[in-house]
Design a protein around this motif. Structure first.
Motif, PDB file in Angstrom:
ATOM      1  N   TYR A  96       0.838  -1.190   0.000  1.00 32.73           N
ATOM      2  CA  TYR A  96       0.000   0.000   0.000  1.00 32.73           C
ATOM      3  C   TYR A  96       0.875   1.243   0.000  1.00 32.73           C
ATOM      4  O   TYR A  96       1.771   1.378   0.832  1.00 32.73           O
ATOM      5  CB  TYR A  96      -0.909  -0.045   1.227  1.00 32.73           C
ATOM      6  CG  TYR A  96      -1.736   1.186   1.487  1.00 32.73           C
ATOM      7  CD1 TYR A  96      -2.698   1.598   0.572  1.00 32.73           C
ATOM      8  CD2 TYR A  96      -1.583   1.922   2.656  1.00 32.73           C
ATOM      9  CE1 TYR A  96      -3.478   2.718   0.825  1.00 32.73           C
ATOM     10  CE2 TYR A  96      -2.365   3.041   2.919  1.00 32.73           C
ATOM     11  CZ  TYR A  96      -3.308   3.431   2.001  1.00 32.73           C
ATOM     12  OH  TYR A  96      -4.075   4.534   2.250  1.00 32.73           O
ATOM     13  N   PRO A  98       0.313   5.172   0.314  1.00 33.91           N
ATOM     14  CA  PRO A  98      -0.661   6.259   0.486  1.00 33.91           C
ATOM     15  C   PRO A  98      -0.197   7.519  -0.221  1.00 33.91           C
ATOM     16  O   PRO A  98       0.947   7.620  -0.673  1.00 33.91           O
ATOM     17  CB  PRO A  98      -0.710   6.460   2.001  1.00 33.91           C
ATOM     18  CG  PRO A  98       0.615   6.010   2.487  1.00 33.91           C
ATOM     19  CD  PRO A  98       1.090   4.940   1.535  1.00 33.91           C
ATOM     20  N   ASP A 100       0.635  10.608   0.562  1.00 31.76           N
ATOM     21  CA  ASP A 100       1.826  11.391   0.931  1.00 31.76           C
ATOM     22  C   ASP A 100       3.014  10.484   1.251  1.00 31.76           C
ATOM     23  O   ASP A 100       3.960  10.910   1.886  1.00 31.76           O
ATOM     24  CB  ASP A 100       1.500  12.311   2.108  1.00 31.76           C
ATOM     25  CG  ASP A 100       1.039  11.507   3.313  1.00 31.76           C
ATOM     26  OD1 ASP A 100       0.962  10.270   3.196  1.00 31.76           O
ATOM     27  OD2 ASP A 100       0.770  12.098   4.375  1.00 31.76           O
ATOM     28  N   TYR A 101       2.930   9.228   0.823  1.00 30.36           N
ATOM     29  CA  TYR A 101       3.984   8.206   0.949  1.00 30.36           C
ATOM     30  C   TYR A 101       4.176   7.684   2.373  1.00 30.36           C
ATOM     31  O   TYR A 101       4.522   6.529   2.557  1.00 30.36           O
ATOM     32  CB  TYR A 101       5.334   8.686   0.399  1.00 30.36           C
ATOM     33  CG  TYR A 101       5.215   9.308  -0.978  1.00 30.36           C
ATOM     34  CD1 TYR A 101       4.338   8.776  -1.913  1.00 30.36           C
ATOM     35  CD2 TYR A 101       5.939  10.427  -1.328  1.00 30.36           C
ATOM     36  CE1 TYR A 101       4.203   9.346  -3.170  1.00 30.36           C
ATOM     37  CE2 TYR A 101       5.806  11.005  -2.594  1.00 30.36           C
ATOM     38  CZ  TYR A 101       4.930  10.458  -3.499  1.00 30.36           C
ATOM     39  OH  TYR A 101       4.775  11.029  -4.730  1.00 30.36           O
ATOM     40  N   ALA A 102       3.960   8.528   3.402  1.00 26.32           N
ATOM     41  CA  ALA A 102       4.016   8.090   4.802  1.00 26.32           C
ATOM     42  C   ALA A 102       5.252   7.241   5.100  1.00 26.32           C
ATOM     43  O   ALA A 102       5.153   6.130   5.608  1.00 26.32           O
ATOM     44  CB  ALA A 102       2.735   7.317   5.163  1.00 26.32           C
ATOM     45  N   LEU A 103       6.424   7.785   4.818  1.00 26.36           N
ATOM     46  CA  LEU A 103       7.659   7.079   5.184  1.00 26.36           C
ATOM     47  C   LEU A 103       7.876   7.227   6.685  1.00 26.36           C
ATOM     48  O   LEU A 103       7.532   8.247   7.268  1.00 26.36           O
ATOM     49  CB  LEU A 103       8.848   7.653   4.422  1.00 26.36           C
ATOM     50  CG  LEU A 103       8.764   7.554   2.903  1.00 26.36           C
ATOM     51  CD1 LEU A 103      10.027   8.100   2.261  1.00 26.36           C
ATOM     52  CD2 LEU A 103       8.538   6.109   2.468  1.00 26.36           C
ATOM     53  N   PHE A 104       8.473   6.185   7.310  1.00 30.55           N
ATOM     54  CA  PHE A 104       8.724   6.243   8.744  1.00 30.55           C
ATOM     55  C   PHE A 104       9.908   7.181   8.975  1.00 30.55           C
ATOM     56  O   PHE A 104      11.037   6.880   8.569  1.00 30.55           O
ATOM     57  CB  PHE A 104       9.014   4.849   9.287  1.00 30.55           C
ATOM     58  CG  PHE A 104       7.913   3.875   8.986  1.00 30.55           C
ATOM     59  CD1 PHE A 104       6.587   4.192   9.282  1.00 30.55           C
ATOM     60  CD2 PHE A 104       8.180   2.647   8.393  1.00 30.55           C
ATOM     61  CE1 PHE A 104       5.557   3.301   8.994  1.00 30.55           C
ATOM     62  CE2 PHE A 104       7.154   1.761   8.103  1.00 30.55           C
ATOM     63  CZ  PHE A 104       5.846   2.082   8.397  1.00 30.55           C
ATOM     64  N   PRO A 105       9.690   8.319   9.646  1.00 34.15           N
ATOM     65  CA  PRO A 105      10.738   9.350   9.711  1.00 34.15           C
ATOM     66  C   PRO A 105      11.947   8.928  10.540  1.00 34.15           C
ATOM     67  O   PRO A 105      13.028   9.456  10.342  1.00 34.15           O
ATOM     68  CB  PRO A 105      10.023  10.547  10.354  1.00 34.15           C
ATOM     69  CG  PRO A 105       8.827  10.004  11.019  1.00 34.15           C
ATOM     70  CD  PRO A 105       8.447   8.742  10.309  1.00 34.15           C
TER      71      PRO A 105
ATOM     72  N   ASN B 116      -1.463   7.870   8.938  1.00 34.70           N
ATOM     73  CA  ASN B 116      -1.037   7.189   7.707  1.00 34.70           C
ATOM     74  C   ASN B 116       0.119   6.231   7.958  1.00 34.70           C
ATOM     75  O   ASN B 116       0.184   5.157   7.368  1.00 34.70           O
ATOM     76  CB  ASN B 116      -0.585   8.218   6.667  1.00 34.70           C
ATOM     77  CG  ASN B 116      -1.752   8.875   5.983  1.00 34.70           C
ATOM     78  OD1 ASN B 116      -2.758   8.236   5.728  1.00 34.70           O
ATOM     79  ND2 ASN B 116      -1.629  10.152   5.712  1.00 34.70           N
ATOM     80  N   LEU B 117       1.061   6.646   8.841  1.00 32.79           N
ATOM     81  CA  LEU B 117       2.208   5.788   9.147  1.00 32.79           C
ATOM     82  C   LEU B 117       1.727   4.503   9.802  1.00 32.79           C
ATOM     83  O   LEU B 117       2.193   3.409   9.488  1.00 32.79           O
ATOM     84  CB  LEU B 117       3.177   6.507  10.086  1.00 32.79           C
ATOM     85  CG  LEU B 117       3.804   7.823   9.629  1.00 32.79           C
ATOM     86  CD1 LEU B 117       4.753   8.343  10.692  1.00 32.79           C
ATOM     87  CD2 LEU B 117       4.542   7.632   8.333  1.00 32.79           C
ATOM     88  N   THR B 123      -0.489  -2.540   6.926  1.00 30.79           N
ATOM     89  CA  THR B 123      -0.512  -3.206   5.618  1.00 30.79           C
ATOM     90  C   THR B 123       0.791  -3.948   5.358  1.00 30.79           C
ATOM     91  O   THR B 123       0.842  -4.816   4.500  1.00 30.79           O
ATOM     92  CB  THR B 123      -0.735  -2.212   4.452  1.00 30.79           C
ATOM     93  OG1 THR B 123       0.390  -1.329   4.369  1.00 30.79           O
ATOM     94  CG2 THR B 123      -2.005  -1.412   4.619  1.00 30.79           C
ATOM     95  N   LEU B 135       6.856   1.636  15.907  1.00 29.98           N
ATOM     96  CA  LEU B 135       6.604   2.895  15.209  1.00 29.98           C
ATOM     97  C   LEU B 135       6.159   4.017  16.162  1.00 29.98           C
ATOM     98  O   LEU B 135       6.762   5.085  16.212  1.00 29.98           O
ATOM     99  CB  LEU B 135       5.544   2.676  14.116  1.00 29.98           C
ATOM    100  CG  LEU B 135       5.054   3.939  13.409  1.00 29.98           C
ATOM    101  CD1 LEU B 135       6.179   4.565  12.613  1.00 29.98           C
ATOM    102  CD2 LEU B 135       3.875   3.629  12.514  1.00 29.98           C
TER     103      LEU B 135
END
Lengths: 371, 226
Positions: A96, A98, A100-105, B116-117, B123, B135
């Motif tokens: 998936y 999303p 805004d890409y939602a990368l884990f910062p 979203n994260l 997923t 997370l």
């Protein structure tokens, strides 16, 4: 559904969706479709904002529940309200991405990509992750943090992360909308190539018809929570089935007319007292809408030059506005027609509001919709 | 300088912070993610120590620990001695008194983690619990540090509740703030001033260290850059 069955014979997995969802009584989503998701093929869900397209994608991901209906992929029920089946997102084996890409910062690029792979399997999967990073051009960025890379690079990291677990289906929500226009067109081409190379079927949501044309193999059009039309993106964009689709896909000129003659696939149509030649459609009634896309209209100055175009109409220029790199010109020929031309053409033709200008359109570029 | 009182305060504050860390993580996570319609009632109860006068809070805690309450009797039966006017009783009271200072920064930092994260994590096959530890907790570590610092500092500064629940027993329940009060009552201003200065410097140093560690991401959740 003949299309879906045809592709299913070469390894495609059927995706069957029939869902209803109510949003506090104000908006009802009611969508059914049935497609074959073949390796490397892309299904585009196209629609304006508020059409419900993102909700459909989220239902496929298991991030939203449905009020009524079923979602089946490759013979497995992901959601079935009658049978009380709901497979959680963790168990759907999807990738998936999303909007805004939602990368884990807090994780590096590689940390993001490996996130979904259990620690015990990280070593065994190392070569696959390396290959994925290579295909997506991220090898040199492995140790970078998401905050320090560009929008296009983030999009590729999000894609790599979604693909790392070898998902059965890839779900992309407006994958290019966070990028600026020049980057978009480059990355659209890249994304197409990468999706083909990686062999995973994908469902992609967009409101941009360039994305739909550039990325989609099959397309469904949603508006107001309903499915309006399905087929190949090019067919839908050039031959919308009805007024609603024409408006959603952004056909600039739609005017009512009457078919007066039919001749070897070409129809003569009267619009505002003028005669136009158009691609004929196979339907009994003669009351039609005439649809003309702006990029199919050519401007002419002075007496009509010789060309293969069947329609030449004299008119008056009403106005010129910028449309991205091009200019959108509105001409009154008895009804209003939009044309897309280059800035250079506007200068060369010395176009000013009120000046006389002719238009020409090929008969095959005029599409008729039953009225 | 009454080192016994300083030591009692440090011991009390450390223990309270540790216990609240363990208790507040699940409670804050629940408050941040629950969609229960009556959640606001639990939030109100957690926030009560913020607004109640310490004497009122102390009175209820004392009553709850006393031999007439089921809780007090249960504890006395279990341990063999009653809770009031013991160090353990003081820890119990401090945990309740400082609860909002631990829970609120944690809950707001958990809730501030981009939804979203979290969804992407699901997923990718990661369970809700694992998503919390892999997370949400790392993303919210500033909130957790803030919670611990505020709990520690707030417990050091506790006065009313300690007086009500702990009494004033040398080496057991006499904390720094009580000691300063005693010294002032005895007109021993020099001693009160020394102890106060130690407390002031200690508080400042703790806060300065924590803020410097978080120089690039302000501690207060409302001021955090998104």
């Amino acid at each position: 559904m003949a299309d879906a069955e045809k592709t299913m014979t070469n390894g495609a997995r059927p995706l069957q969706v029939s869902i209803k969802r109510n949003f506090a009584g104000r908006f009802l989503l009611d969508v059914s479709f049935n497609v074959g998701a073949g390796p490397g093929t892309v299904l585009v869900i196209f629609g304006p904002s508020g059409s419900g397209k993102t909700t459909v994608l989220r239902c496929l991901a298991g991030l939203e529940s449905v009020d009524e209906g079923t979602i089946r992929f490759d013979g497995e029920a992901w959601s079935d309200t009658a049978g009380k089946v709901f497979v959680i997102p963790q168990k759907r084996n999807i990738g998936y991405v999303p909007q805004d890409y939602a990368l884990f910062p807090h994780l590096s690029v590689r940390g993001n990509v490996e996130y979904g792979i259990p620690r015990a399997r990280r070593e065994a999967e190392g070569p696959w992750i390396d290959r994925l990073l290579l295909i997506l051009g991220l090898t040199d960025l492995q140790q970078a943090l998401p905050g320090s890379i560009s929008g296009g690079q983030r999009q590729r990291v999000a894609l790599a992360r979604a693909l790392a677990r070898r998902p059965r289906l890839l779900l992309l929500d407006e994958p290019l909308s966070a990028l600026d226009a020049p980057t978009r067109s480059v990355l659209r081409f890249e994304l197409r190539r990468q999706l083909k190379q990686l062999d995973v079927p994908a469902v992609l949501v967009t409101h941009d018809w360039e994305d739909a044309l550039g990325l989609g193999d099959q397309m469904i059009v949603l508006s107001g929570g309903r499915l309006l039309q399905s087929g190949s993106p090019l067919d839908i964009l050039t031959k919308p089935e009805n007024l609603a689709v024409a408006s959603v896909v952004g056909v600039e000129t739609v005017v009512p007319g009457r078919r007066v003659r039919r001749e070897r696939g070409i129809a003569q149509v009267q619009v505002a007292g003028l005669n136009l030649w158009a691609a004929d459609i196979d339907q009994p009634g003669d009351e039609v809408y005439v649809c003309i896309r702006a990029e199919n209209v050519t401007l002419e100055i002075g007496s009509a030059t010789k060309s293969s175009a069947r329609n030449h109409l004299p008119g008056v220029l009403l106005g010129v506005v910028a449309a991205g790199p091009l200019m959108r010109v509105k001409v009154d020929v008895g009804f209003h027609v939009d044309a897309l031309v280059t800035r250079q053409a506007v200068e060369d033709l010395d176009l000013k509001v009120g000046s006389p200008v002719g238009i020409s359109i090929k008969a095959t570029a005029i599409h008729l919709i039953p009225r | 300088m009454n080192w016994d009182a300083i030591f009692t305060s440090l011991r009390l504050a450390s223990l309270t912070s540790l216990i609240l860390l363990v208790l507040s993580l699940p409670l804050a996570a629940w408050l941040a993610f629950s969609r229960w319609r009556w959640r606001f009632l639990i939030e109100s109860v957690v926030a009560l120590p913020l607004v109640l006068p310490p004497t009122v809070l102390g009175f209820y805690i004392l009553t709850a620990m006393g031999s007439r309450s089921p809780l007090g009797r249960w504890y006395a039966d279990l341990i063999g001695s009653p809770l009031p006017f013991t160090f353990e009783g003081l820890v119990f009271a401090s945990v309740i008194y400082s609860l909002p200072f631990a829970v609120q920064p944690m809950a707001s930092s958990f809730a501030a983690v981009d939804r979203n994260l979290v969804e992407v994590s699901w997923t990718l096959g990661i369970s809700r619990l694992a998503t919390f530890f892999r997370l949400i907790l790392p993303s919210a570590k500033n909130g957790v540090v803030t919670a611990l610092v505020l709990t520690f500092a707030h417990t050091i500064g506790e006065f009313g509740v300690v007086l009500m629940v702990g009494g004033n027993i040398e080496g057991v329940t006499r904390t720094v703030s009580i000691d300063i009060y005693d010294q002032v009552q005895d007109l021993n201003y020099a001693a009160a001033s020394r102890t106060s200065l130690v407390l002031l410097l200690f508080s400042f140093i703790v806060l300065a260290v924590v803020y410097s560690l978080n120089r690039n991401s302000p501690l207060w959740p409302t001021l955090r850059k998104r």
